[in-house]
Every structure is written in structure tokens, then in C-alpha cells.
Write an enzyme that holds these catalytic residues in place. Structure first.
Site, PDB file in Angstrom:
ATOM      1  N   GLU A   1      38.269  33.131  44.540  1.00  0.00           N
ATOM      2  CA  GLU A   1      37.367  32.549  43.553  1.00  0.00           C
ATOM      3  C   GLU A   1      38.163  31.607  42.646  1.00  0.00           C
ATOM      4  OE1 GLU A   1      35.766  34.392  39.417  1.00  0.00           O
ATOM      5  OE2 GLU A   1      35.263  35.537  41.229  1.00  0.00           O
TER       6      GLU A   1
ATOM      7  N   HIS B   1      36.193  44.890  41.002  1.00  0.00           N
ATOM      8  CA  HIS B   1      35.288  45.274  42.081  1.00  0.00           C
ATOM      9  C   HIS B   1      35.622  46.655  42.641  1.00  0.00           C
ATOM     10  CE1 HIS B   1      35.183  40.636  42.924  1.00  0.00           C
ATOM     11  NE2 HIS B   1      34.430  40.963  41.883  1.00  0.00           N
TER      12      HIS B   1
ATOM     13  N   ASN C   1      32.542  38.853  46.145  1.00  0.00           N
ATOM     14  CA  ASN C   1      31.994  39.588  45.006  1.00  0.00           C
ATOM     15  C   ASN C   1      30.869  40.492  45.514  1.00  0.00           C
ATOM     16  OD1 ASN C   1      32.933  36.791  44.393  1.00  0.00           O
ATOM     17  ND2 ASN C   1      32.941  37.625  42.329  1.00  0.00           N
TER      18      ASN C   1
END
Length: 528
Positions: A381, A467, A505
């Protein structure tokens, strides 16, 4: 939304449809269904139960975030955090802890049930959201669907065609997923940082891809035009967004309360679960005030129990129940299969001519996609680092295909549930991320930043994850639909079902799996 707004204004601890008419719902000690937690899995469960006409109580340990503070805003700013920022801390604990090795990022605050928590274990800490909406309140909103082949690899017993044809689209529609206008992306200074990182990746022969988000990009363009109050363009993200973001309280929870069958109890943490002789589940929960003091210990009973407390909350609750004997028939897979989604964060220093811009939108919209590289699968990301001045830093959250997994265990001496994660397991993610970004640095003649993660010149922040996944893995601790093995009418609907890694994600996958679970449960388990 009216129920949430009125409840917050009047300081209700229990929120239901009655709250829209300035009436706090009666305290309920029992209900047909109870949902623990109000993150993605809990929100799906509550909405679908409510739509099915099943009276449901939701127990959430955080508060309802809908009351403005003295500054007129619900959430505090990232640059000047106050007590609203963190869950009972005296100092903030931001992931990026330094700049030029100076301790200028974190601030002293007063203890309060704030919106962001950093849960510490040995060798690993986990960021989670606290409040109605869970992680949706504090994440960057990247609503990514994993590559279908990798989903199948992680969930071999799940019908991937059904997931990608029915449940992922259902989840994306309910979450309000949208995409940035590519033309605006190319022209606005607010995403100069992403374009600069794209250029660096391209120089290394790597591809980038746009990723969707739950932030309203139409609203963001109004922010840029000066016709809407700034949120993503005002540096807001990890301590909440005051505007523009379609967090769960604005989507699933608004719809759930609208059924008239769902009531949310806030500031209540479930600490134990057992089963009564009649087969009902009995929960013990502590209700706290804004100082963190326990003001009441309550008991609830229900026929159907849905666990949506997240990878940490659900796993800790079940491990403790199994090992203290309150739910002794839980199997040995409860607590196992936990991973960090391969997270590691890093920064690069760009050349002086490769600027990132003084203003950066806080919602990521692009990633470096090298997941198809079988020798070193990484999705990175391109993260914002809004400081209000040009700093030439490119920041990334790398998601690596780290196969390492850990287990939670109950420590009878302390009564705590502990995580057995080691630095060697984090090192696997670091090695994979380093291979990717060494390529980028070599192609661009650039270097890493050494000053962002504390005073020790650490390049890769490998001691935290955004996460957390696993602990009650689908098909192992549960059946293929989240029914917990060993007990009927007990279900898991959150990220603990995901086996440690999903490659992107994870919240869209968590939501879609919960939709799949609820469709099956309502058809087979609760039908008259």
C-alpha cells in the site's frame, strides 16, 4: 442515523430505534440473539438478524462516537491528539513514532475510552478500533478484494464463485465502496505522493494498481474545491474521520438499528461465556464508565451467540472459556492459525526533485502489486504521510505472503491470554518487503529512511500489525460457515476466521464471509 445521533447527544449507553425519539431502550438481560462486538462481522450479523425479525442485543466495549467535543468535532486531529485519540492511555502510540529521530509525533493525553487501541503482546502489538463500528472508525478505508486464486488457496472448502459472484458484491454495496476519479488523481496535488511512488515502482519494472475505498471521493473533491469541510484533506485518519468516510456506523449499523430489532449496549466488555443446562449461553460483562472503572457486572443469556469481537477479542474469549472449563468442548484449533497478514511498514527517501507534496490525502488509493511474483509475493500500500510540509518521504505498508502462524494460550497464573509470536516470524515479512524495496531503491538510486520508527534507526516497523487475522480459523475451529465446533448455535463472524493472511487489506473479505455465514445460518439454524 437518527437513532445514533440522538443517543450520542443524550449520552445513552444503549442504542436502539427508540433512541431516535429520545428514549433510551430498556436494559435487556436476555434476548434470542446476542452479538459480541460491533466491527465488520458483528455489524453484518446484527443487520441480518434484525432483518429476519430476531431481537438482538449487541455488546460493544467502546463508546458511540457521535458527540462533538469542545472543538465542535467528534474525533480529534491527528496532529494535535487529545484524550479521544487512544483507549485509556497517558500518551499516544502512533505507528510512526519519530521524525529525524525526534520524539515529535506522540503526545501526552488524559486516560479516556478513546477510539484507537494498541494491544501489546510479547514481540507484537495490534492496532484495533474501539467504538461502535470497530476498525472501520480508524482504518484507511482501502476496500480491496483479494486475488481469487489466493482466496481459494486460503479457503479451499469455500465456493469461490459464490463468494465473488454474490457475497463480495453484497459486501461492497453495503460498505459504500467507490473509486477515485483517475483524471482527478492525475491532476491533484493531494495525491502527488502516490504518483511519485508509482514512478519509483515503474522505474523498477513493477506495476501499480488503483484500489477502491469507502471514503466518499465525491466529498473529497469538494474538500479540495473548498466547498466541504476537510477531513481526509485535513490529516484525519487513525483517530477517526469527522466527515466523508463511510464507516460502519453510517452503513450497516444505521440499517441494523432501523429494523427496530437491534439494541447496542456500549462500554460493556464480555469477560466470560458459559452454557446453561437448557442450552442457552450465559455471558458475564463488565460495564465501565469513562474513567475505566467497572460500575456494574452484568449477566446476559441468549439462544444464539455470534462472536464479532475481532481476531483478538473472539479468540481470547474462546481460549479462556475452553481452558477454564466454561466451554470445555471447544477443540484445539481454537487459538491457532493467527498471523499479521504479513504487515511491515517502511519509508524511502526520494530525490529532491521527486516531491511528495506539502498536503497529502489520508486515504490510500494505490498499491504496488507484485503478488504474482511467486518467489516473493508482496502487495504494498502506498501510504500517506501528511505533515503539512514537503518531506520527500514515501511511506508504505507492505503486505507479504508470510506463512508464519502463532497460537494464543491461556496462562492460568495470571489469567491472561498470551500470543506466542516471535521476532523470527516478523523477520520473514521484513525479508520479503526488503527484497521488493531494494529493487526500487536500486532502480532509483534512493535509500531507506532510518528515522521514522524510534531512536534505533529501525528501517522496517515489524512489531505491529493493522490486520490481525486468525485464531478461530474457518473449517478448523469452526465448520465451513463459522459454526463453532463442539457447540450448536455458537458462531464466529469476524477476522479470526481468516487463516492469518489474505494478501490485501482484509475488511471486505471479513464482511463478505460474514454475509455468507448469516445467509446460511438464517436459512438453516433459525428457521421456524
Amino acid at each position: 442515523m437518527a437513532a445514533l445521533q440522538t443517543a450520542a447527544t443524550l449520552g445513552f449507553a444503549r442504542i436502539g430505534l427508540q433512541s431516535a425519539h429520545a428514549a433510551e431502550p430498556d436494559a435487556v438481560e436476555s434476548a434470542p440473539a446476542i452479538v459480541i462486538g460491533s466491527g465488520y462481522g458483528g455489524a453484518v450479523a446484527a443487520l441480518r438478524l434484525g432483518q429476519a425479525g430476531i431481537r438482538t442485543v449487541v455488546l460493544e466495549m467502546g463508546r458511540l462516537w457521535n458527540t462533538a467535543g469542545s472543538d465542535g468535532k467528534v474525533f480529534c486531529s491527528t496532529s494535535a491528539p487529545d484524550q479521544r485519540s487512544m483507549w485509556f492511555r497517558t500518551r499516544t502510540e502512533a505507528p510512526l513514532a519519530a521524525f529525524l529521530w525526534l520524539d515529535v509525533v506522540n503526545k501526552d493525553i488524559s486516560p479516556y475510552p478513546g477510539v484507537l487501541d494498541r494491544v501489546h503482546y510479547d514481540n507484537m502489538s495490534v492496532y484495533v478500533g474501539r467504538g461502535v463500528g470497530g476498525g472501520s472508525l480508524v482504518n484507511g478505508g482501502m476496500a480491496v478484494t483479494p486475488v481469487k486464486s489466493y482466496f481459494t488457496e486460503q479457503f479451499p472448502t469455500v465456493d469461490a464463485d459464490e463468494m465473488y459472484g454474490t457475497y463480495y458484491p453484497r459486501a461492497r454495496a453495503m460498505l459504500g465502496v467507490n473509486s477515485i476519479d483517475p483524471a482527478w488523481f492525475e491532476s491533484t496535488d493531494w495525491y502527488r505522493f502516490a504518483r511519485t511512488s508509482r514512478k519509483a515502482a515503474g522505474n523498477a519494472g513493477l506495476k501499480t494498481t488503483f484500489v477502491p475505498n469507502v471514503y466518499d471521493f465525491g466529498y473529497m473533491q469538494q474538500e479540495a474545491a473548498g466547498t466541504a469541510t476537510k477531513s481526509a484533506l485535513a490529516g484525519e485518519v487513525i483517530y477517526g474521520n469527522n466527515y466523508g468516510k463511510r464507516s460502519l456506523d453510517r452503513t450497516y449499523w444505521a440499517a441494523a438499528l432501523g429494523t427496530g430489532n437491534v439494541t447496542i449496549h456500549t462500554l460493556e466488555k464480555v469477560k466470560a461465556v458459559t452454557r446453561a443446562d437448557d442450552g442457552s449461553y450465559v455471558l458475564t460483562a463488565d460495564r465501565i464508565d469513562i474513567t475505566g472503572a467497572v460500575v456494574e457486572t452484568k449477566q446476559y443469556s441468549c439462544t444464539y451467540l455470534f462472536l464479532g469481537g475481532g481476531s483478538l477479542g473472539t479468540t481470547e474469549l474462546l481460549v479462556r472459556a475452553r481452558d477454564t472449563g466454561t466451554l470445555p468442548d471447544l477443540n484445539s484449533d481454537v487459538g491457532a492459525g493467527w498471523g499479521t497478514n504479513g504487515n511491515t511498514m517502511l519509508g524511502r527517501a526520494n530525490h529532491i526533485w521527486d516531491t511528495v507534496g506539502a498536503g497529502e490525502a489520508t486515504m490510500p488509493v494505490m498499491g504496488i502489486d507484485d503478488w504474482a511474483n511467486t518467489d516473493n509475493p508482496v502487495f504494498a500500500e502506498i501510504a500517506p504521510l501528511p505533515m503539512g510540509f514537503e518531506h520527500w518521504i514515501s511511506l508504505y505498508l507492505a503486505i507479504t505472503k508470510n506463512p508464519e502462524r502463532a497460537s494464543f494460550t491461556y496462562d492460568s497464573a495470571s489469567g491472561a491470554v498470551k500470543l506466542g509470536w516471535s521476532p523470527a516470524q516478523s523477520a520473514v515479512s521484513v525479508s520479503m518487503a526488503k527484497k521488493l524495496f531494494d529493487r526500487i531503491n536500486l532502480a532509483n538510486a534512493t535509500i531507506y529512511r532510518y528515522d521514522l520508527f524510534g531512536p534505533t534507526s529501525k528501517v522496517f516497523a515489524d512489531d505491529f500489525t493493522y490486520h490481525p487475522l486468525g485464531g478461530c480459523v474457518l473449517g478448523k475451529a469452526t465448520d465451513d460457515y463459522g459454526r463453532v465446533k463442539g457447540y450448536d448455535r455458537l458462531y464466529v463472524t469476524d477476522g479470526s476466521l481468516v487463516p492469518g493472511n489474505i494478501g490485501v487489506n482484509p475488511f471486505v473479505t471479513i464482511t463478505a464471509l460474514a454475509e455468507r455465514t448469516m445467509a446460511r445460518v438464517l436459512a438453516e439454524d433459525t428457521a421456524p
